[in-house]
Design an enzyme around this catalytic site. Structure first.
Site, PDB file in Angstrom:
ATOM      1  CG  LEU A 175       2.089   0.754 -13.475  1.00  0.00           C
ATOM      2  CD1 LEU A 175       1.943  -0.419 -14.450  1.00  0.00           C
ATOM      3  CD2 LEU A 175       1.345   1.974 -13.993  1.00  0.00           C
ATOM      4  CG  ASP A 176      -2.302   2.888  -8.084  1.00  0.00           C
ATOM      5  OD1 ASP A 176      -1.285   3.404  -7.577  1.00  0.00           O
ATOM      6  OD2 ASP A 176      -3.290   3.538  -8.463  1.00  0.00           O
ATOM      7  CB  ILE A 177      -1.569  -3.258  -5.653  1.00  0.00           C
ATOM      8  CG1 ILE A 177      -1.386  -4.770  -5.518  1.00  0.00           C
ATOM      9  CG2 ILE A 177      -2.931  -2.801  -5.140  1.00  0.00           C
ATOM     10  CD1 ILE A 177      -1.317  -5.246  -4.088  1.00  0.00           C
TER      11      ILE A 177
END
Length: 236
Positions: A102-104
């Site tokens: 998952l993106d930051i």
């Protein structure tokens, strides 16, 4: 396997905690109390109990994390905290890794495991594991967008995404939606909405492979998957 490693592998605590269990006489091996932390057990055939309750060894661990913002989906990083930094001590001796990423700035469901075969099935494009997201969108999402996402929307590099299911929860200047995709391109959800002329403001994964994010988990918390949840993932 040494009895202390066996108990720690069953998530009964840190090595020190399981040493205390053994020394206090609360652990039995085939109905005999053992007090030596160096005792060896046959994890396939021996019967090990703690306080009279049988403890079953599991080679693999499956954890559900409610990922917070600011944490990256990696096993190590020199600058930023990783999802492994959130893992409780009792699981620290497993070689865990995140299933996908998952993106930051994306929150929500992230699975951690040491089962490479299952992780591959969940992330391989051949198996098309569903991933569902809740998002807030800068822009009015319409039926036209639902149709475009279902047919396969073309993103910035020319790639045509696989059919995706878009559900409008609220259509307004800031819309709320749920989106189910069956692949995992880099920044895919954000790029799909950019192709539709809109911007993702917040993004949260709420389901993967038929397993739903536990509403009782606050961001940063995790728990083991249930047997039913593991079976659901293995059925993919």
């Amino acid at each position: 396997m040494r009895i202390d490693k066996y108990l720690a592998s069953c998530a009964l605590g840190s090595r020190k905690q399981v040493h205390d269990l053994i020394k206090s006489g609360r652990v039995t091996l085939n109905a005999n109390v053992i007090k030596s932390i160096g005792a060896h057990v046959d994890e396939e055939n021996d019967i090990i109990c703690v306080d009279g309750e049988r403890i079953i060894y599991s080679r693999f661990v499956y954890l559900m994390l409610n990922k917070p913002e600011g944490v990256i989906s990696a096993t190590e990083d020199n600058k930023l905290p990783t999802v492994l930094d959130l893992v409780p001590n009792e699981y620290s001796h497993y070689n865990l890794f995140p299933v996908g990423r998952l993106d930051i700035d994306t929150t929500g469901l992230l699975l951690l495991t040491n089962d490479g075969a299952l992780a591959h099935r969940l992330t391989s494009p051949k198996h098309h594991a569903d991933k569902t997201y809740f998002a807030t969108i800068d822009g009015i999402v319409t039926e036209k967008d639902i149709d475009a996402f279902y047919k396969g929307i073309q993103i910035d590099d020319g790639y045509v995404c696989k059919s995706a299911d878009l559900v409008i929860i609220k259509s307004d200047l800031v819309s709320e939606i749920e989106l189910t995709i069956r692949e995992g391109k880099f920044h895919q959800v954000k790029r799909m909405f950019e192709a539709a002329g809109k911007k993702v403001l917040t993004l949260k994964r709420i389901a993967m492979g038929g397993v739903l994010l536990d509403d009782n988990l606050i961001e940063g918390q995790m728990r083991p998957l249930s047997d039913d949840e593991i079976a659901t993932l293995r059925s993919i």
